[in-house]
Design a protein around this motif. Structure first.
Motif, PDB file in Angstrom:
ATOM      1  N   SER A 261       1.568   9.385  -1.828  1.00 36.84           N
ATOM      2  CA  SER A 261       2.488   9.226  -2.989  1.00 36.84           C
ATOM      3  C   SER A 261       1.655   9.363  -4.334  1.00 36.84           C
ATOM      4  O   SER A 261       0.755   9.119  -4.738  1.00 36.84           O
ATOM      5  CB  SER A 261       3.058   7.599  -3.085  1.00 36.84           C
ATOM      6  OG  SER A 261       3.919   7.485  -3.999  1.00 36.84           O
ATOM      7  N   GLY A 262       2.440  10.254  -5.260  1.00 36.03           N
ATOM      8  CA  GLY A 262       1.889  10.595  -6.581  1.00 36.03           C
ATOM      9  C   GLY A 262       0.723  11.926  -6.436  1.00 36.03           C
ATOM     10  O   GLY A 262       0.475  12.082  -7.460  1.00 36.03           O
ATOM     11  N   TYR A 263       0.972  12.333  -5.253  1.00 35.79           N
ATOM     12  CA  TYR A 263      -0.153  13.441  -5.307  1.00 35.79           C
ATOM     13  C   TYR A 263      -0.017  14.407  -6.323  1.00 35.79           C
ATOM     14  O   TYR A 263      -0.664  15.110  -6.907  1.00 35.79           O
ATOM     15  CB  TYR A 263      -0.271  13.979  -3.706  1.00 35.79           C
ATOM     16  CG  TYR A 263      -0.883  15.486  -3.436  1.00 35.79           C
ATOM     17  CD1 TYR A 263      -2.222  15.570  -3.579  1.00 35.79           C
ATOM     18  CD2 TYR A 263      -0.154  16.534  -3.744  1.00 35.79           C
ATOM     19  CE1 TYR A 263      -2.932  16.611  -3.477  1.00 35.79           C
ATOM     20  CE2 TYR A 263      -0.728  17.832  -3.721  1.00 35.79           C
ATOM     21  CZ  TYR A 263      -2.146  17.830  -3.710  1.00 35.79           C
ATOM     22  OH  TYR A 263      -2.877  19.196  -3.542  1.00 35.79           O
ATOM     23  N   TRP A 264       1.520  14.756  -6.189  1.00 32.68           N
ATOM     24  CA  TRP A 264       1.960  15.855  -7.041  1.00 32.68           C
ATOM     25  C   TRP A 264       1.325  15.588  -8.494  1.00 32.68           C
ATOM     26  O   TRP A 264       1.532  16.830  -9.251  1.00 32.68           O
ATOM     27  CB  TRP A 264       3.472  16.031  -7.092  1.00 32.68           C
ATOM     28  CG  TRP A 264       4.327  15.022  -7.649  1.00 32.68           C
ATOM     29  CD1 TRP A 264       4.450  13.465  -7.144  1.00 32.68           C
ATOM     30  CD2 TRP A 264       4.875  14.852  -8.918  1.00 32.68           C
ATOM     31  NE1 TRP A 264       5.198  12.846  -8.078  1.00 32.68           N
ATOM     32  CE2 TRP A 264       5.617  13.710  -9.153  1.00 32.68           C
ATOM     33  CE3 TRP A 264       5.139  15.819  -9.721  1.00 32.68           C
ATOM     34  CZ2 TRP A 264       6.345  13.374 -10.209  1.00 32.68           C
ATOM     35  CZ3 TRP A 264       5.798  15.663 -11.139  1.00 32.68           C
ATOM     36  CH2 TRP A 264       6.433  14.342 -11.239  1.00 32.68           C
ATOM     37  N   GLU A 265       1.578  14.442  -8.960  1.00 34.46           N
ATOM     38  CA  GLU A 265       0.888  14.251 -10.475  1.00 34.46           C
ATOM     39  C   GLU A 265      -0.429  14.415 -10.694  1.00 34.46           C
ATOM     40  O   GLU A 265      -0.984  14.398 -11.734  1.00 34.46           O
ATOM     41  CB  GLU A 265       1.339  12.800 -10.683  1.00 34.46           C
ATOM     42  CG  GLU A 265       2.710  12.403 -10.914  1.00 34.46           C
ATOM     43  CD  GLU A 265       3.045  10.928 -11.054  1.00 34.46           C
ATOM     44  OE1 GLU A 265       3.232  10.635 -12.332  1.00 34.46           O
ATOM     45  OE2 GLU A 265       3.268  10.273 -10.226  1.00 34.46           O
ATOM     46  N   THR A 266      -1.530  14.522  -9.550  1.00 32.66           N
ATOM     47  CA  THR A 266      -2.850  14.899  -9.583  1.00 32.66           C
ATOM     48  C   THR A 266      -3.183  16.457  -9.684  1.00 32.66           C
ATOM     49  O   THR A 266      -4.146  16.951  -9.975  1.00 32.66           O
ATOM     50  CB  THR A 266      -3.629  14.234  -8.409  1.00 32.66           C
ATOM     51  OG1 THR A 266      -3.210  14.794  -7.369  1.00 32.66           O
ATOM     52  CG2 THR A 266      -3.084  13.005  -8.312  1.00 32.66           C
TER      53      THR A 266
ATOM     54  N   CYS B 273      13.071  14.257  -1.047  1.00 27.43           N
ATOM     55  CA  CYS B 273      11.750  13.919  -1.445  1.00 27.43           C
ATOM     56  C   CYS B 273      10.917  14.854  -0.472  1.00 27.43           C
ATOM     57  O   CYS B 273      10.789  14.961   0.525  1.00 27.43           O
ATOM     58  CB  CYS B 273      11.179  12.382  -1.025  1.00 27.43           C
ATOM     59  SG  CYS B 273      12.073  11.289  -2.175  1.00 27.43           S
ATOM     60  N   ILE B 274      10.278  15.846  -1.420  1.00 26.16           N
ATOM     61  CA  ILE B 274       9.526  16.797  -0.960  1.00 26.16           C
ATOM     62  C   ILE B 274       7.999  17.022  -1.340  1.00 26.16           C
ATOM     63  O   ILE B 274       7.696  16.527  -2.460  1.00 26.16           O
ATOM     64  CB  ILE B 274      10.264  18.058  -1.532  1.00 26.16           C
ATOM     65  CG1 ILE B 274      11.832  18.135  -1.048  1.00 26.16           C
ATOM     66  CG2 ILE B 274       9.500  19.278  -0.884  1.00 26.16           C
ATOM     67  CD1 ILE B 274      12.177  18.045   0.440  1.00 26.16           C
ATOM     68  N   ASN B 275       7.377  17.178  -0.360  1.00 26.04           N
ATOM     69  CA  ASN B 275       5.833  17.514  -0.516  1.00 26.04           C
ATOM     70  C   ASN B 275       5.682  18.607  -1.539  1.00 26.04           C
ATOM     71  O   ASN B 275       6.126  19.724  -1.069  1.00 26.04           O
ATOM     72  CB  ASN B 275       5.009  17.663   0.588  1.00 26.04           C
ATOM     73  CG  ASN B 275       5.098  16.388   1.708  1.00 26.04           C
ATOM     74  OD1 ASN B 275       4.734  15.292   1.436  1.00 26.04           O
ATOM     75  ND2 ASN B 275       5.952  16.655   2.706  1.00 26.04           N
ATOM     76  N   LEU B 276       4.888  18.533  -2.795  1.00 23.07           N
ATOM     77  CA  LEU B 276       4.713  19.410  -3.383  1.00 23.07           C
ATOM     78  C   LEU B 276       3.887  20.825  -2.877  1.00 23.07           C
ATOM     79  O   LEU B 276       3.917  21.908  -2.917  1.00 23.07           O
ATOM     80  CB  LEU B 276       3.876  19.268  -4.852  1.00 23.07           C
ATOM     81  CG  LEU B 276       3.731  20.190  -5.736  1.00 23.07           C
ATOM     82  CD1 LEU B 276       5.069  20.870  -6.462  1.00 23.07           C
ATOM     83  CD2 LEU B 276       2.621  19.667  -7.030  1.00 23.07           C
ATOM     84  N   ILE B 277       3.052  20.016  -2.035  1.00 23.64           N
ATOM     85  CA  ILE B 277       2.123  21.144  -1.210  1.00 23.64           C
ATOM     86  C   ILE B 277       2.878  22.051  -0.199  1.00 23.64           C
ATOM     87  O   ILE B 277       2.461  23.066   0.185  1.00 23.64           O
ATOM     88  CB  ILE B 277       0.872  20.688  -0.569  1.00 23.64           C
ATOM     89  CG1 ILE B 277       1.329  19.559   0.443  1.00 23.64           C
ATOM     90  CG2 ILE B 277       0.066  20.178  -1.430  1.00 23.64           C
ATOM     91  CD1 ILE B 277       0.216  18.798   1.212  1.00 23.64           C
ATOM     92  N   SER B 278       3.919  21.747   0.188  1.00 23.98           N
ATOM     93  CA  SER B 278       5.126  22.332   1.038  1.00 23.98           C
ATOM     94  C   SER B 278       5.763  23.424   0.188  1.00 23.98           C
ATOM     95  O   SER B 278       6.436  24.505   0.825  1.00 23.98           O
ATOM     96  CB  SER B 278       6.088  21.400   1.611  1.00 23.98           C
ATOM     97  OG  SER B 278       5.370  20.514   2.524  1.00 23.98           O
ATOM     98  N   VAL B 279       5.962  23.447  -1.413  1.00 17.84           N
ATOM     99  CA  VAL B 279       6.678  23.989  -1.908  1.00 17.84           C
ATOM    100  C   VAL B 279       5.991  24.721  -3.085  1.00 17.84           C
ATOM    101  O   VAL B 279       6.555  25.313  -4.193  1.00 17.84           O
ATOM    102  CB  VAL B 279       7.948  23.556  -2.354  1.00 17.84           C
ATOM    103  CG1 VAL B 279       8.886  23.033  -1.359  1.00 17.84           C
ATOM    104  CG2 VAL B 279       7.356  22.162  -3.462  1.00 17.84           C
ATOM    105  N   ALA B 280       4.514  24.800  -2.852  1.00 15.79           N
ATOM    106  CA  ALA B 280       3.640  25.466  -3.959  1.00 15.79           C
ATOM    107  C   ALA B 280       3.528  27.065  -3.697  1.00 15.79           C
ATOM    108  O   ALA B 280       2.490  27.634  -4.284  1.00 15.79           O
ATOM    109  CB  ALA B 280       2.384  24.718  -3.959  1.00 15.79           C
TER     110      ALA B 280
END
Length: 168
Positions: free
Chosen positions: A63-68, A155-162
């Motif tokens: 949780s919050g990974y996308w903000e890092t 709710c989507i993992n940013l690493i899945s859509v980067a």
């Protein structure tokens, strides 16, 4: 119609569009035909992305990974952002649509993951399983649909859509 805009004939006007579990069958690289692309946007971690996208059915980036990541610094907050599959490069989400960037950011911050609504999903490339798992039509694990009082919330993992779009 613009890429990613809903076409009510695709699902009788109702979202999400469901698929059966066969889309997540074992393939050459877990549930994917190949590994996550070498260079992901926003300085996302490739090793973790590969594990979550292709060898996972239930877990998520923390949780919050996308903000890092560099996402909030790098994106143009005044235009729509296209989010591409980290394996195939297909467009999966286009946001913000029907709301401001600040509304998208606030909702994503409150839930811990980038959060998309029906109008932001590229339905040609995204499906849900009946348990809420949200996946690409090619077998990439994306996240989960966790509906709230406003409707479907993906709710989507940013690493899945980067991912990057395929070269033309």
């Amino acid at each position: 119609r613009k890429l990613g805009q809903s076409n009510s004939s695709m699902s009788g006007g109702k979202f999400p569009i469901y698929c059966d579990d066969n889309v997540m069958r074992q393939k050459a690289h877990g549930t994917c035909e190949k590994a996550v692309m070498a260079n992901l946007r926003w300085k996302c971690d490739r090793e973790n992305a590969d594990r979550i996208c292709c060898f996972n059915r239930h877990y998520a980036e923390h949780s919050g990974y996308w903000e890092t990541t560099s996402f909030l610094k790098d994106v143009d907050r005044n235009s729509e952002i296209t989010f591409y599959d980290s394996v195939t490069g297909k467009p999966l989400f286009i946001a913000p649509r029907g709301r401001t960037f600040e509304e998208f950011k606030k909702e994503s911050e409150s839930h811990g993951w980038p959060s998309f609504r029906d109008q932001e999903v590229v339905w040609e490339s995204v499906r849900c399983l009946t348990n809420g798992e949200t996946v690409s039509v090619d077998g990439t694990h994306l996240g989960h649909n966790l509906p709230d009082r406003k409707g479907n919330r993906y709710c989507i993992n940013l690493i899945s859509v980067a991912g990057l779009p395929p070269s033309t």
